[in-house]
Design a protein around this motif. Structure first.
Motif, PDB file in Angstrom:
ATOM      1  N   ALA A   1      14.471  79.692   5.003  1.00 62.23           N
ATOM      2  CA  ALA A   1      15.595  79.825   5.929  1.00 62.23           C
ATOM      3  C   ALA A   1      16.030  78.475   6.466  1.00 62.23           C
ATOM      4  CB  ALA A   1      15.222  80.744   7.080  1.00 62.23           C
ATOM      5  N   HIS A   2      15.165  77.492   6.383  1.00 65.75           N
ATOM      6  CA  HIS A   2      15.473  76.163   6.915  1.00 65.75           C
ATOM      7  C   HIS A   2      16.703  75.565   6.231  1.00 65.75           C
ATOM      8  CE1 HIS A   2      15.014  71.830   7.582  1.00 65.75           C
ATOM      9  NE2 HIS A   2      14.418  72.176   8.699  1.00 65.75           N
ATOM     10  N   ASP A   3      16.851  75.794   4.928  1.00 64.04           N
ATOM     11  CA  ASP A   3      17.973  75.220   4.179  1.00 64.04           C
ATOM     12  C   ASP A   3      19.151  76.176   4.011  1.00 64.04           C
ATOM     13  OD1 ASP A   3      16.597  72.848   3.860  1.00 64.04           O
ATOM     14  OD2 ASP A   3      15.617  73.535   2.026  1.00 64.04           O
ATOM     15  N   GLN A   4      19.040  77.386   4.518  1.00 67.56           N
ATOM     16  CA  GLN A   4      20.111  78.362   4.360  1.00 67.56           C
ATOM     17  C   GLN A   4      20.998  78.352   5.597  1.00 67.56           C
ATOM     18  OE1 GLN A   4      20.540  80.096   1.576  1.00 67.56           O
ATOM     19  NE2 GLN A   4      18.743  79.107   0.708  1.00 67.56           N
ATOM     20  N   PRO A   5      22.294  78.075   5.443  1.00 72.41           N
ATOM     21  CA  PRO A   5      23.164  77.995   6.617  1.00 72.41           C
ATOM     22  C   PRO A   5      23.363  79.338   7.327  1.00 72.41           C
ATOM     23  CG  PRO A   5      24.432  77.707   4.601  1.00 72.41           C
ATOM     24  CD  PRO A   5      22.984  77.737   4.211  1.00 72.41           C
ATOM     25  N   VAL A   6      23.191  80.435   6.605  1.00 75.33           N
ATOM     26  CA  VAL A   6      23.378  81.759   7.228  1.00 75.33           C
ATOM     27  C   VAL A   6      22.132  82.161   8.011  1.00 75.33           C
ATOM     28  CG1 VAL A   6      23.775  84.200   6.746  1.00 75.33           C
ATOM     29  CG2 VAL A   6      25.003  82.471   5.450  1.00 75.33           C
ATOM     30  N   LEU A   7      20.953  81.910   7.452  1.00 68.82           N
ATOM     31  CA  LEU A   7      19.710  82.350   8.088  1.00 68.82           C
ATOM     32  C   LEU A   7      19.158  81.355   9.102  1.00 68.82           C
ATOM     33  CD1 LEU A   7      17.844  83.811   5.000  1.00 68.82           C
ATOM     34  CD2 LEU A   7      19.088  85.055   6.758  1.00 68.82           C
ATOM     35  N   ASN A   8      19.519  80.108   8.995  1.00 67.86           N
ATOM     36  CA  ASN A   8      18.959  79.087   9.873  1.00 67.86           C
ATOM     37  C   ASN A   8      19.178  79.385  11.358  1.00 67.86           C
ATOM     38  OD1 ASN A   8      17.716  76.792  10.726  1.00 67.86           O
ATOM     39  ND2 ASN A   8      19.258  75.379   9.968  1.00 67.86           N
ATOM     40  N   PRO A   9      20.376  79.769  11.809  1.00 66.67           N
ATOM     41  CA  PRO A   9      20.538  80.066  13.243  1.00 66.67           C
ATOM     42  C   PRO A   9      19.709  81.263  13.708  1.00 66.67           C
ATOM     43  CG  PRO A   9      22.675  79.807  12.193  1.00 66.67           C
ATOM     44  CD  PRO A   9      21.658  79.802  11.118  1.00 66.67           C
ATOM     45  N   ILE A  10      19.529  82.245  12.835  1.00 65.43           N
ATOM     46  CA  ILE A  10      18.751  83.436  13.204  1.00 65.43           C
ATOM     47  C   ILE A  10      17.289  83.065  13.421  1.00 65.43           C
ATOM     48  CG2 ILE A  10      17.984  85.704  12.435  1.00 65.43           C
ATOM     49  CD1 ILE A  10      20.650  85.840  10.841  1.00 65.43           C
ATOM     50  N   PHE A  11      16.703  82.344  12.459  1.00 65.25           N
ATOM     51  CA  PHE A  11      15.308  81.955  12.597  1.00 65.25           C
ATOM     52  C   PHE A  11      15.117  80.957  13.724  1.00 65.25           C
ATOM     53  CE2 PHE A  11      14.743  83.895   8.463  1.00 65.25           C
ATOM     54  CZ  PHE A  11      13.480  84.435   8.567  1.00 65.25           C
ATOM     55  N   SER A  12      16.073  80.083  13.937  1.00 66.38           N
ATOM     56  CA  SER A  12      15.971  79.128  15.036  1.00 66.38           C
ATOM     57  C   SER A  12      15.960  79.859  16.373  1.00 66.38           C
ATOM     58  CB  SER A  12      17.124  78.139  14.988  1.00 66.38           C
ATOM     59  OG  SER A  12      17.048  77.356  13.831  1.00 66.38           O
ATOM     60  N   LYS A  13      16.791  80.885  16.492  1.00 62.92           N
ATOM     61  CA  LYS A  13      16.831  81.672  17.735  1.00 62.92           C
ATOM     62  C   LYS A  13      15.526  82.439  17.939  1.00 62.92           C
ATOM     63  CE  LYS A  13      19.270  83.662  21.079  1.00 62.92           C
ATOM     64  NZ  LYS A  13      19.843  82.979  22.207  1.00 62.92           N
ATOM     65  N   LEU A  14      15.010  83.053  16.858  1.00 63.87           N
ATOM     66  CA  LEU A  14      13.772  83.820  16.965  1.00 63.87           C
ATOM     67  C   LEU A  14      12.574  82.928  17.285  1.00 63.87           C
ATOM     68  CD1 LEU A  14      14.120  86.315  13.988  1.00 63.87           C
ATOM     69  CD2 LEU A  14      14.244  86.843  16.420  1.00 63.87           C
ATOM     70  N   LEU A  15      12.553  81.740  16.710  1.00 58.69           N
ATOM     71  CA  LEU A  15      11.422  80.837  16.906  1.00 58.69           C
ATOM     72  C   LEU A  15      11.637  79.866  18.060  1.00 58.69           C
ATOM     73  CD1 LEU A  15      10.672  80.029  13.172  1.00 58.69           C
ATOM     74  CD2 LEU A  15       9.487  81.650  14.650  1.00 58.69           C
ATOM     75  N   SER A  16      12.775  79.952  18.729  1.00 59.43           N
ATOM     76  CA  SER A  16      13.126  79.084  19.860  1.00 59.43           C
ATOM     77  C   SER A  16      13.078  77.613  19.473  1.00 59.43           C
ATOM     78  CB  SER A  16      12.203  79.346  21.043  1.00 59.43           C
ATOM     79  OG  SER A  16      12.318  80.669  21.474  1.00 59.43           O
ATOM     80  N   VAL A  17      13.686  77.304  18.339  1.00 57.76           N
ATOM     81  CA  VAL A  17      13.739  75.928  17.853  1.00 57.76           C
ATOM     82  C   VAL A  17      15.147  75.392  18.121  1.00 57.76           C
ATOM     83  CG1 VAL A  17      13.561  74.456  15.822  1.00 57.76           C
ATOM     84  CG2 VAL A  17      12.047  76.426  16.066  1.00 57.76           C
ATOM     85  N   ASP A  18      15.197  74.218  18.688  1.00 62.33           N
ATOM     86  CA  ASP A  18      16.505  73.602  18.944  1.00 62.33           C
ATOM     87  C   ASP A  18      17.108  73.126  17.627  1.00 62.33           C
ATOM     88  OD1 ASP A  18      16.268  73.987  21.664  1.00 62.33           O
ATOM     89  OD2 ASP A  18      15.295  72.040  21.981  1.00 62.33           O
ATOM     90  N   GLN A  19      18.384  73.416  17.446  1.00 63.24           N
ATOM     91  CA  GLN A  19      19.070  72.975  16.241  1.00 63.24           C
ATOM     92  C   GLN A  19      19.536  71.543  16.402  1.00 63.24           C
ATOM     93  OE1 GLN A  19      22.215  75.569  15.207  1.00 63.24           O
ATOM     94  NE2 GLN A  19      20.892  77.322  14.820  1.00 63.24           N
ATOM     95  N   LYS A  20      19.569  70.839  15.286  1.00 51.84           N
ATOM     96  CA  LYS A  20      20.025  69.450  15.305  1.00 51.84           C
ATOM     97  C   LYS A  20      21.551  69.434  15.390  1.00 51.84           C
ATOM     98  CE  LYS A  20      17.260  68.669  11.689  1.00 51.84           C
ATOM     99  NZ  LYS A  20      16.847  68.041  10.462  1.00 51.84           N
ATOM    100  N   GLU A  21      22.068  68.545  16.216  1.00 53.64           N
ATOM    101  CA  GLU A  21      23.506  68.352  16.311  1.00 53.64           C
ATOM    102  C   GLU A  21      23.961  67.507  15.145  1.00 53.64           C
ATOM    103  OE1 GLU A  21      25.642  69.286  18.903  1.00 53.64           O
ATOM    104  OE2 GLU A  21      24.093  70.411  19.913  1.00 53.64           O
ATOM    105  N   GLU A  22      24.950  67.983  14.389  1.00 53.35           N
ATOM    106  CA  GLU A  22      25.437  67.214  13.243  1.00 53.35           C
ATOM    107  C   GLU A  22      26.865  66.788  13.472  1.00 53.35           C
ATOM    108  OE1 GLU A  22      24.776  68.897   9.455  1.00 53.35           O
ATOM    109  OE2 GLU A  22      22.787  69.611   9.991  1.00 53.35           O
TER     110      GLU A  22
END
Length: 55
Positions: free
Chosen positions: A34-55
């Motif tokens: 999910a780390h490299d998938q643009p669709v799944l990345n926000p979902i897993f980041s929200k579930l795991l409480s990981v801050d997303q990188k600003e691009e």
């Protein structure tokens, strides 16, 4: 305890550990893919409480 019951307990413990390790590996694998998938990345980041990188 008789030897058959001890063997049964040992097999039960081994199967339980196998299931726990398998589940942990499956969760890790899902997160890794999910780390490299643009669709799944926000979902897993929200579930795991990981801050997303600003691009």
């Amino acid at each position: 305890m008789n030897p058959l019951q001890q063997l049964s307990n040992l097999v039960s413990l081994m199967v339980s550990l196998l299931v726990i390790v398998w589940f942990g590996a499956a969760c890790f694998k899902a997160g890794w893919y999910a780390h490299d998938q643009p669709v799944l990345n926000p979902i897993f980041s929200k579930l795991l409480s990981v801050d997303q990188k600003e691009e």
